[in-house]
Motif scaffolding. Structure first.
Motif, PDB file in Angstrom:
ATOM      1  N   LYS A 102       0.717  -1.338  -0.209  1.00  0.00           N
ATOM      2  CA  LYS A 102      -0.109  -0.423   0.216  1.00  0.00           C
ATOM      3  C   LYS A 102       1.029   1.945  -0.211  1.00  0.00           C
ATOM      4  N   LEU A 103       2.638   1.347   0.164  1.00  0.00           N
ATOM      5  CA  LEU A 103       2.973   2.319   0.557  1.00  0.00           C
ATOM      6  C   LEU A 103       3.825   2.720  -1.377  1.00  0.00           C
ATOM      7  N   VAL A 104       4.256   1.319  -1.451  1.00  0.00           N
ATOM      8  CA  VAL A 104       5.178   1.521  -2.801  1.00  0.00           C
ATOM      9  C   VAL A 104       4.708   0.890  -3.579  1.00  0.00           C
ATOM     10  N   LYS A 105       5.276   1.651  -5.287  1.00  0.00           N
ATOM     11  CA  LYS A 105       4.550  -0.059  -6.432  1.00  0.00           C
ATOM     12  C   LYS A 105       5.658  -0.992  -6.108  1.00  0.00           C
ATOM     13  N   SER A 106       6.295  -0.930  -6.224  1.00  0.00           N
ATOM     14  CA  SER A 106       7.245  -1.834  -6.412  1.00  0.00           C
ATOM     15  C   SER A 106       8.049  -2.066  -4.815  1.00  0.00           C
ATOM     16  N   PHE A 107       7.847  -3.279  -4.184  1.00  0.00           N
ATOM     17  CA  PHE A 107       9.596  -3.451  -3.415  1.00  0.00           C
ATOM     18  C   PHE A 107       9.806  -4.626  -3.732  1.00  0.00           C
ATOM     19  N   LYS A 108      10.187  -5.326  -4.764  1.00  0.00           N
ATOM     20  CA  LYS A 108      11.000  -6.133  -5.228  1.00  0.00           C
ATOM     21  C   LYS A 108      12.040  -5.897  -4.950  1.00  0.00           C
ATOM     22  N   HIS A 142      -0.872  -2.913  10.679  1.00  0.00           N
ATOM     23  CA  HIS A 142       0.340  -3.238   9.928  1.00  0.00           C
ATOM     24  C   HIS A 142       0.007  -4.827   9.973  1.00  0.00           C
ATOM     25  N   GLY A 143      -1.492  -5.461  10.328  1.00  0.00           N
ATOM     26  CA  GLY A 143      -1.523  -7.197   9.815  1.00  0.00           C
ATOM     27  C   GLY A 143      -0.912  -7.779  11.101  1.00  0.00           C
ATOM     28  N   MET A 144      -0.678  -9.487  11.131  1.00  0.00           N
ATOM     29  CA  MET A 144       0.070  -9.745  11.744  1.00  0.00           C
ATOM     30  C   MET A 144       1.436 -10.325  12.350  1.00  0.00           C
ATOM     31  N   GLY A 145       1.527 -10.983  10.908  1.00  0.00           N
ATOM     32  CA  GLY A 145       2.715 -11.054  10.609  1.00  0.00           C
ATOM     33  C   GLY A 145       3.625 -12.044  12.113  1.00  0.00           C
ATOM     34  N   GLU A 146       4.330 -11.249  11.706  1.00  0.00           N
ATOM     35  CA  GLU A 146       5.255 -11.929  12.777  1.00  0.00           C
ATOM     36  C   GLU A 146       5.831 -11.274  14.042  1.00  0.00           C
TER      37      GLU A 146
END
Length: 188
Positions: A102-108, A142-146
């Motif tokens: 949601k913050l950047v177009k590509s984060f690869k 922020h989501g759950m994740g770790e």
């Protein structure tokens, strides 16, 4: 109740059972029927109802009885209603989704450290914006994740004395969001 005329060949249903049949014989108030399964059974007249005959239903449900039932069903609202008017600013909740997509177009091209720093910088900037513009509530998704991002957000929020925070509404956001409240004294 209207007295029914029972005739041989009439289709009937048993009132207290899921059974239907055809009248074979009528003797006083005893009626012999043949069920759809082929059994011959004897019932009292008050245990049967003619199929396709709505006269008993019409008699049983008089208009006044229906009206009485409607009046009984309507109840007064016992819930206390808060009539205080709130400003639109108090109802407004700033929601910031910190998921990297949601913050950047590509984060690869970004590694985990760069992603986390961008998320924290975004959260800090939005928090400063809310303080500056006196927005009383903010939800950071922020989501759950770790739990790494949540830990970093907790550390960030702990550095501001003018805010308090807690897990956001579970029904609306699930487990992956934190709600921040700006203390009223800092808004004045």
């Amino acid at each position: 109740m209207i007295k029914n005329e029972w005739n041989k060949g009439d289709k009937v249903a048993v009132l207290d059972d899921a059974m239907e049949g055809v009248i074979l014989a009528v003797k006083k108030d005893e009626i012999t029927i043949e069920t759809t399964d082929g059994f011959e059974l004897v019932f009292k007249a008050n245990e049967l109802i003619k199929l396709g005959d709505t006269s008993e239903i019409a008699q049983a449900s008089k208009y006044s009885d229906i009206e009485k039932a409607k009046i009984q069903k309507v109840t007064k609202n016992h819930h206390k209603v808060n009539n205080e008017k709130k400003s639109k600013k108090e109802d407004f909740v700033l929601e910031i989704d910190l998921h990297i997509e949601k913050l950047v177009k590509s984060f690869k091209h970004m590694n985990n450290f760069d992603i986390l720093n961008l998320q924290i910088d975004t959260a800090r900037g939005q928090l400063e914006f809310a303080i500056k513009n006196r927005i009383p509530r903010i939800v950071f998704i922020h989501g759950m994740g770790e739990g790494v991002l949540k830990e970093e957000l907790d550390f960030l929020f702990g550095r501001y004395s003018e805010i308090s925070y807690q897990d956001a509404n579970y029904r609306k956001y699930g487990l992956g969001a934190t709600e921040v409240f700006l203390k009223q004294s800092s808004l004045l």
